[in-house]
Design a protein around this motif. Structure first.
Motif, mmCIF file in Angstrom:
data_model
loop_
_atom_site.group_PDB
_atom_site.id
_atom_site.type_symbol
_atom_site.label_atom_id
_atom_site.label_comp_id
_atom_site.label_asym_id
_atom_site.label_seq_id
_atom_site.Cartn_x
_atom_site.Cartn_y
_atom_site.Cartn_z
ATOM 1 N N SER A 110 0.843 -1.198 0.000
ATOM 2 C CA SER A 110 0.000 0.000 0.000
ATOM 3 C C SER A 110 0.875 1.242 0.000
ATOM 4 O O SER A 110 2.078 1.178 0.282
ATOM 5 N N GLY A 111 0.248 2.354 -0.296
ATOM 6 C CA GLY A 111 0.986 3.614 -0.362
ATOM 7 C C GLY A 111 1.679 3.933 0.948
ATOM 8 O O GLY A 111 2.866 4.297 0.970
ATOM 9 N N SER A 112 0.953 3.796 2.043
ATOM 10 C CA SER A 112 1.549 4.110 3.344
ATOM 11 C C SER A 112 2.798 3.274 3.584
ATOM 12 O O SER A 112 3.806 3.776 4.087
ATOM 13 N N VAL A 115 5.748 4.494 1.763
ATOM 14 C CA VAL A 115 6.332 5.665 2.429
ATOM 15 C C VAL A 115 7.208 5.213 3.607
ATOM 16 O O VAL A 115 8.320 5.712 3.798
ATOM 17 N N TYR A 144 0.250 15.159 2.916
ATOM 18 C CA TYR A 144 -0.368 13.906 3.348
ATOM 19 C C TYR A 144 0.460 12.746 2.800
ATOM 20 O O TYR A 144 0.759 12.715 1.602
ATOM 21 N N HIS A 145 0.817 11.805 3.665
ATOM 22 C CA HIS A 145 1.651 10.691 3.208
ATOM 23 C C HIS A 145 1.163 9.327 3.670
ATOM 24 O O HIS A 145 1.863 8.332 3.475
ATOM 25 N N GLY A 146 -0.018 9.275 4.291
ATOM 26 C CA GLY A 146 -0.547 7.971 4.675
ATOM 27 C C GLY A 146 -0.891 7.912 6.151
ATOM 28 O O GLY A 146 -0.660 8.860 6.902
ATOM 29 N N GLU A 211 4.999 15.821 -1.510
ATOM 30 C CA GLU A 211 4.205 15.454 -2.676
ATOM 31 C C GLU A 211 4.539 16.484 -3.746
ATOM 32 O O GLU A 211 4.286 17.668 -3.544
ATOM 33 N N ASP A 245 6.768 11.702 -2.963
ATOM 34 C CA ASP A 245 5.597 10.849 -2.793
ATOM 35 C C ASP A 245 4.635 11.131 -3.952
ATOM 36 O O ASP A 245 3.886 12.097 -3.929
ATOM 37 N N ILE A 247 2.334 9.021 -4.944
ATOM 38 C CA ILE A 247 1.277 8.002 -4.824
ATOM 39 C C ILE A 247 -0.033 8.510 -5.445
ATOM 40 O O ILE A 247 -0.735 7.763 -6.114
ATOM 41 N N ALA A 248 -0.317 9.809 -5.261
ATOM 42 C CA ALA A 248 -1.526 10.373 -5.868
ATOM 43 C C ALA A 248 -1.263 10.894 -7.279
ATOM 44 O O ALA A 248 -2.099 10.770 -8.163
ATOM 45 N N LYS A 274 -1.562 3.936 -5.515
ATOM 46 C CA LYS A 274 -2.892 4.284 -6.036
ATOM 47 C C LYS A 274 -3.171 3.822 -7.473
ATOM 48 O O LYS A 274 -3.699 2.738 -7.638
HETATM 49 C C1 PLP Z 1 -3.185 7.919 -0.573
HETATM 50 C C2 PLP Z 1 -1.838 8.448 -0.324
HETATM 51 C C3 PLP Z 1 -0.926 7.771 0.515
HETATM 52 C C4 PLP Z 1 -1.292 6.497 1.260
HETATM 53 O O1 PLP Z 1 -1.584 5.443 0.421
HETATM 54 P P1 PLP Z 1 -2.459 4.189 0.980
HETATM 55 O O2 PLP Z 1 -2.465 3.232 -0.164
HETATM 56 O O3 PLP Z 1 -3.808 4.746 1.321
HETATM 57 O O4 PLP Z 1 -1.742 3.671 2.172
HETATM 58 C C5 PLP Z 1 0.328 8.320 0.678
HETATM 59 N N1 PLP Z 1 0.677 9.465 0.055
HETATM 60 C C6 PLP Z 1 -0.160 10.118 -0.764
HETATM 61 C C7 PLP Z 1 0.304 11.353 -1.453
HETATM 62 C C8 PLP Z 1 -1.449 9.652 -0.969
HETATM 63 O O5 PLP Z 1 -2.294 10.337 -1.756
#
Ligand code: PLP
Length: 426
Positions: A110-112, A115, A144-146, A211, A245, A247-248, A274
């Protein structure tokens, strides 16, 4: 259905909810393309892409095929001492579409976690060089990073749950959120705060985490690429790693394949998640350079200390590889430009609607920021009446539609937002 809904509310936790639940829940029967079908037959245009992830739409034939083919071979197998073609195919694709300086891929679920992995890499990198003091991080306000602990420690200290978990969280450094918007004139004094912190504390700081360009869940804020370029320079100057990061933002959302490209910079460590599997399964990855990988491996432990059970899950990897192919084989750049245009057109003038503080669009992200926090359930009810699914938070009503959304569907999304704003303002 209502019995199951009652069961759900009594026994199942949903994101950020109390128990027993006291909120609207909409059961989904199926989904196809940009539409969700609820069990009562209503069809909704999905303006959220299931939190940035479903970039090609639901029930995509090629992603379905990749899933089915892989299920027939092997859905999961441990990654310790074993490997498989889907992981190799995916890593090859990821290295091909990210900067040349990145050579190594660490898969996680997962994203978290990606990180957490990035932060561990940074700490182990300095440890291996006898600099164990470099174990803290500098993050941006509004980030935001999780939701896991290390990730949470670098989320915005005010809206990022820090007060609840203060005693349990590692203490990090925070610099001001970038002020200059994407597309505005750059203010050179923007970096003063970040530079001051780095100058004073770089001996304790392993990495800066941010981010790139789009701060997502911390406020849907689009900032100037020069900020990113300057931060890259500061990291080099003060010998601190840079963790991006994405992820988004990864896989085209901001109009570039990766948002770092807006500033033409290369991070030392890159997190993606994501949209990686096109929204089919949870999968994330942390990428870094040979130099960092070799340094970590030369340290006391001789290896990087992480290994999730479902690392490199073959089913997820095979779908992710297919999703990247679908993206690259599409005319994604002009699609994204088209989406940006449609969102700008659709939201034009909304800043003059009652209660609206700001309207902004970047790539396939459209944001209407209200002056006051919105009543999420009331807003959702009016959106659903108009055939649209969105999940506002705080003062933000926003959309990040799937890349296959037509101009007509974007127009419908924007119309629904307009009526909702009008309805809820009066
Ligand atoms: C959603 C998100 C995360 C966390 O990802 P998960 O898959 O929900 O754990 C981390 N960083 C950013 C920028 C995100 O948008």
């Amino acid at each position: 259905m209502s019995d199951s809904l009652q069961f759900d509310k009594r026994h199942i936790w949903h994101p950020y909810t109390g128990m027993p639940g006291d909120y609207d829940l909409y059961p989904v029967e199926s989904a196809s393309g940009v539409y969700l079908t609820l069990t009562d037959g209503r069809r909704l245009i999905d303006g959220m892409s299931s939190w940035w992830s479903v970039i090609h739409g639901y029930n995509h034939p090629l992603l379905n095929q990749a899933a089915q083919q892989q299920i027939e071979r092997v859905s999961h197998v441990m990654f310790g001492g074993l490997t498989h073609q889907p992981a190799i195919d995916l890593a090859e694709r990821l290295l091909a579409i990210t900067p040349d300086e990145l050579d190594l891929v660490f898969f996680s679920d997962s994203g978290s976690v990606s990180v957490e992995v990035a932060m561990k890499m940074a700490v182990q990198y300095w440890q291996a060089q006898g600099k164990a003091d470099k174990s803290r991080f500098m993050a941006l306000r509004g980030g935001y990073h999780g939701d896991t602990f290390a990730a949470m420690s670098v989320c915005d200290p005010v809206n990022g749950m820090h007060h609840l978990f203060q005693q349990a969280l590692p203490q990090q450094f925070f610099c001001n959120r970038p002020q200059t918007r994407f597309g505005q004139d750059w203010h050179p004094d923007e970096m003063a705060d970040a530079e001051k912190i780095l100058a004073e504390h770089h001996q304790q700081i392993a990495a800066v985490i941010l981010e790139p360009i789009v701060q997502g869940a911390g406020g849907m804020w689009f900032y100037h690429p020069q900020y990113l370029a300057e931060m890259r320079k500061l990291c080099d100057q003060y010998q601190v790693l840079l963790i991006a990061d994405e992820i988004a933002t990864g896989f085209g959302r901001s109009g570039k394949l990766f948002a770092c490209e807006h500033a033409d910079i290369v991070p030392d460590i890159l997190c993606i998640g994501k949209a990686l599997t096109g929204g089919y399964l949870s999968l994330a990855a942390t990428l870094t350079s040979n130099k960092i990988g070799e340094t970590i491996s030369s340290g006391e432990s001789g290896c990087f200390m992480h290994g999730p059970t479902f690392m490199g899950n073959p089913l997820a990897c095979n779908i992710a590889a297919a999703s990247i192919d679908v993206l690259l084989e599409s005319d994604w750049q002009s699609n994204l430009q088209g989406l940006e245009k449609a969102l700008i057109k659709g939201l034009t003038g909304y800043q003059h609607l009652p209660g609206v503080a700001d309207v902004r669009v970047l790539g396939a992200i459209g944001v209407v920021e209200m002056q006051n926090p919105v009543d999420v359930q009331a807003v959702q009810r009016s959106l659903i009446q108009r055939g649209v699914w969105l999940r506002p938070f705080g003062r933000l009503i926003y959309t990040m539609p799937s890349y296959i959304c037509s101009d007509q569907e974007i127009a419908e999304l924007c119309e629904a937002i307009k009526y909702t704003v009008l309805e809820n303002a009066t």
